[in-house]
Design a protein around this motif. Structure first.
Motif, PDB file in Angstrom:
ATOM      1  N   VAL A  89     -10.641  86.856  41.695  1.00  0.00           N
ATOM      2  CA  VAL A  89     -11.690  87.227  40.749  1.00  0.00           C
ATOM      3  C   VAL A  89     -11.460  88.644  40.269  1.00  0.00           C
ATOM      4  CG1 VAL A  89     -13.393  85.675  41.751  1.00  0.00           C
ATOM      5  CG2 VAL A  89     -13.221  87.980  42.596  1.00  0.00           C
ATOM      6  N   SER A  90     -12.028  88.956  39.130  1.00  0.00           N
ATOM      7  CA  SER A  90     -11.928  90.312  38.603  1.00  0.00           C
ATOM      8  C   SER A  90     -13.289  90.980  38.719  1.00  0.00           C
ATOM      9  CB  SER A  90     -11.469  90.291  37.142  1.00  0.00           C
ATOM     10  OG  SER A  90     -12.411  89.589  36.363  1.00  0.00           O
ATOM     11  N   ASP A  91     -13.319  92.274  38.480  1.00  0.00           N
ATOM     12  CA  ASP A  91     -14.578  92.999  38.526  1.00  0.00           C
ATOM     13  C   ASP A  91     -15.513  92.510  37.422  1.00  0.00           C
ATOM     14  OD1 ASP A  91     -13.677  94.515  40.631  1.00  0.00           O
ATOM     15  OD2 ASP A  91     -12.929  96.122  39.354  1.00  0.00           O
ATOM     16  N   VAL A  92     -16.802  92.621  37.683  1.00  0.00           N
ATOM     17  CA  VAL A  92     -17.798  92.232  36.687  1.00  0.00           C
ATOM     18  C   VAL A  92     -17.777  93.271  35.562  1.00  0.00           C
ATOM     19  CG1 VAL A  92     -20.258  91.856  36.318  1.00  0.00           C
ATOM     20  CG2 VAL A  92     -19.217  91.187  38.470  1.00  0.00           C
ATOM     21  N   PRO A  93     -17.742  92.840  34.299  1.00  0.00           N
ATOM     22  CA  PRO A  93     -17.722  93.812  33.206  1.00  0.00           C
ATOM     23  C   PRO A  93     -19.046  94.586  33.133  1.00  0.00           C
ATOM     24  CG  PRO A  93     -17.915  91.587  32.346  1.00  0.00           C
ATOM     25  CD  PRO A  93     -17.704  91.470  33.816  1.00  0.00           C
ATOM     26  N   ASP A  94     -18.961  95.803  32.653  1.00  0.00           N
ATOM     27  CA  ASP A  94     -20.143  96.659  32.509  1.00  0.00           C
ATOM     28  C   ASP A  94     -21.041  96.067  31.421  1.00  0.00           C
ATOM     29  OD1 ASP A  94     -21.949  98.733  32.551  1.00  0.00           O
ATOM     30  OD2 ASP A  94     -20.694 100.107  31.406  1.00  0.00           O
ATOM     31  N   PRO A  95     -22.293  95.684  31.751  1.00  0.00           N
ATOM     32  CA  PRO A  95     -23.151  95.061  30.749  1.00  0.00           C
ATOM     33  C   PRO A  95     -23.565  96.013  29.625  1.00  0.00           C
ATOM     34  CG  PRO A  95     -24.380  95.429  32.758  1.00  0.00           C
ATOM     35  CD  PRO A  95     -22.950  95.789  33.043  1.00  0.00           C
ATOM     36  N   GLU A  96     -23.450  97.315  29.879  1.00  0.00           N
ATOM     37  CA  GLU A  96     -23.838  98.288  28.845  1.00  0.00           C
ATOM     38  C   GLU A  96     -22.625  98.847  28.110  1.00  0.00           C
ATOM     39  OE1 GLU A  96     -26.024 100.888  31.340  1.00  0.00           O
ATOM     40  OE2 GLU A  96     -27.749  99.554  31.415  1.00  0.00           O
ATOM     41  N   PHE A  97     -21.444  98.349  28.430  1.00  0.00           N
ATOM     42  CA  PHE A  97     -20.196  98.739  27.761  1.00  0.00           C
ATOM     43  C   PHE A  97     -19.979 100.244  27.759  1.00  0.00           C
ATOM     44  CE2 PHE A  97     -21.583  94.716  25.852  1.00  0.00           C
ATOM     45  CZ  PHE A  97     -20.511  93.917  26.220  1.00  0.00           C
ATOM     46  N   GLY A  98     -20.358 100.928  28.849  1.00  0.00           N
ATOM     47  CA  GLY A  98     -20.116 102.353  28.981  1.00  0.00           C
ATOM     48  C   GLY A  98     -21.130 103.224  28.264  1.00  0.00           C
ATOM     49  N   ARG A  99     -22.131 102.638  27.649  1.00  0.00           N
ATOM     50  CA  ARG A  99     -23.143 103.421  26.940  1.00  0.00           C
ATOM     51  C   ARG A  99     -24.300 103.726  27.874  1.00  0.00           C
ATOM     52  NH1 ARG A  99     -24.025  99.199  22.381  1.00  0.00           N
ATOM     53  NH2 ARG A  99     -26.115  99.585  23.132  1.00  0.00           N
ATOM     54  N   ASP A 100     -25.027 104.787  27.595  1.00  0.00           N
ATOM     55  CA  ASP A 100     -26.217 105.153  28.356  1.00  0.00           C
ATOM     56  C   ASP A 100     -27.432 104.789  27.506  1.00  0.00           C
ATOM     57  OD1 ASP A 100     -28.118 106.172  30.008  1.00  0.00           O
ATOM     58  OD2 ASP A 100     -27.560 108.272  29.762  1.00  0.00           O
ATOM     59  N   PRO A 101     -28.111 103.674  27.807  1.00  0.00           N
ATOM     60  CA  PRO A 101     -29.217 103.240  26.945  1.00  0.00           C
ATOM     61  C   PRO A 101     -30.384 104.238  26.923  1.00  0.00           C
ATOM     62  CG  PRO A 101     -29.061 101.847  28.893  1.00  0.00           C
ATOM     63  CD  PRO A 101     -27.874 102.755  28.900  1.00  0.00           C
ATOM     64  N   ASN A 102     -30.609 104.960  28.020  1.00  0.00           N
ATOM     65  CA  ASN A 102     -31.701 105.943  28.032  1.00  0.00           C
ATOM     66  C   ASN A 102     -31.406 107.096  27.075  1.00  0.00           C
ATOM     67  OD1 ASN A 102     -33.205 104.533  29.934  1.00  0.00           O
ATOM     68  ND2 ASN A 102     -32.095 105.484  31.632  1.00  0.00           N
ATOM     69  N   LYS A 103     -30.168 107.556  27.069  1.00  0.00           N
ATOM     70  CA  LYS A 103     -29.784 108.650  26.173  1.00  0.00           C
ATOM     71  C   LYS A 103     -29.853 108.187  24.714  1.00  0.00           C
ATOM     72  CE  LYS A 103     -25.991 111.753  25.148  1.00  0.00           C
ATOM     73  NZ  LYS A 103     -24.611 112.115  25.473  1.00  0.00           N
ATOM     74  N   GLU A 104     -29.363 106.990  24.431  1.00  0.00           N
ATOM     75  CA  GLU A 104     -29.392 106.487  23.062  1.00  0.00           C
ATOM     76  C   GLU A 104     -30.831 106.275  22.595  1.00  0.00           C
ATOM     77  OE1 GLU A 104     -26.897 103.134  22.430  1.00  0.00           O
ATOM     78  OE2 GLU A 104     -25.139 104.131  23.228  1.00  0.00           O
ATOM     79  N   TRP A 105     -31.714 105.836  23.463  1.00  0.00           N
ATOM     80  CA  TRP A 105     -33.113 105.648  23.106  1.00  0.00           C
ATOM     81  C   TRP A 105     -33.756 106.999  22.746  1.00  0.00           C
ATOM     82  CZ3 TRP A 105     -37.862 107.361  24.813  1.00  0.00           C
ATOM     83  CH2 TRP A 105     -38.968 106.661  24.317  1.00  0.00           C
ATOM     84  N   MET A 106     -33.466 108.018  23.568  1.00  0.00           N
ATOM     85  CA  MET A 106     -34.039 109.348  23.296  1.00  0.00           C
ATOM     86  C   MET A 106     -33.520 109.893  21.987  1.00  0.00           C
ATOM     87  SD  MET A 106     -34.318 111.231  27.031  1.00  0.00           S
ATOM     88  CE  MET A 106     -32.960 112.237  26.635  1.00  0.00           C
ATOM     89  N   LEU A 107     -32.231 109.755  21.696  1.00  0.00           N
ATOM     90  CA  LEU A 107     -31.680 110.265  20.448  1.00  0.00           C
ATOM     91  C   LEU A 107     -32.241 109.526  19.236  1.00  0.00           C
ATOM     92  CD1 LEU A 107     -27.949 110.782  21.455  1.00  0.00           C
ATOM     93  CD2 LEU A 107     -29.688 112.551  21.135  1.00  0.00           C
ATOM     94  N   LYS A 108     -32.507 108.229  19.390  1.00  0.00           N
ATOM     95  CA  LYS A 108     -32.998 107.433  18.285  1.00  0.00           C
ATOM     96  C   LYS A 108     -34.468 107.726  17.993  1.00  0.00           C
ATOM     97  CE  LYS A 108     -33.274 102.646  16.757  1.00  0.00           C
ATOM     98  NZ  LYS A 108     -32.972 101.261  17.083  1.00  0.00           N
ATOM     99  N   TYR A 109     -35.294 107.917  19.020  1.00  0.00           N
ATOM    100  CA  TYR A 109     -36.724 108.038  18.822  1.00  0.00           C
ATOM    101  C   TYR A 109     -37.267 109.457  19.010  1.00  0.00           C
ATOM    102  CZ  TYR A 109     -36.662 103.002  18.715  1.00  0.00           C
ATOM    103  OH  TYR A 109     -36.405 101.706  18.371  1.00  0.00           O
ATOM    104  N   VAL A 110     -36.428 110.469  18.995  1.00  0.00           N
ATOM    105  CA  VAL A 110     -36.923 111.842  19.115  1.00  0.00           C
ATOM    106  C   VAL A 110     -37.078 112.439  17.739  1.00  0.00           C
ATOM    107  CG1 VAL A 110     -36.322 114.165  19.899  1.00  0.00           C
ATOM    108  CG2 VAL A 110     -36.013 112.220  21.381  1.00  0.00           C
TER     109      VAL A 110
END
Length: 56
Positions: free
Chosen positions: A35-56
């Motif tokens: 088996v291989s490692d489970v892929p990162d579900p967020e694809f290396g992105r930080d959803p909390n940081k992106e949310w703050m940048l979008k809604y600030v």
């Protein structure tokens, strides 16, 4: 009459199951699969940081 002897049903069944089947190695019960490692579900992105940048 034919030359065949008639064997009663219980005796035929007993003769059929007189021997056990050959033994199966327990290691062959389960198939090993690489088996291989489970892929990162967020694809290396930080959803909390992106949310703050979008809604600030």
């Amino acid at each position: 009459m034919s030359d065949e002897t008639v064997v009663p049903e219980p005796e035929r069944a007993a003769a059929r199951f007189a021997e056990l089947p050959e033994r199966i190695d327990p290691d062959s019960y389960v198939e090993g699969v690489d088996v291989s490692d489970v892929p990162d579900p967020e694809f290396g992105r930080d959803p909390n940081k992106e949310w703050m940048l979008k809604y600030v």
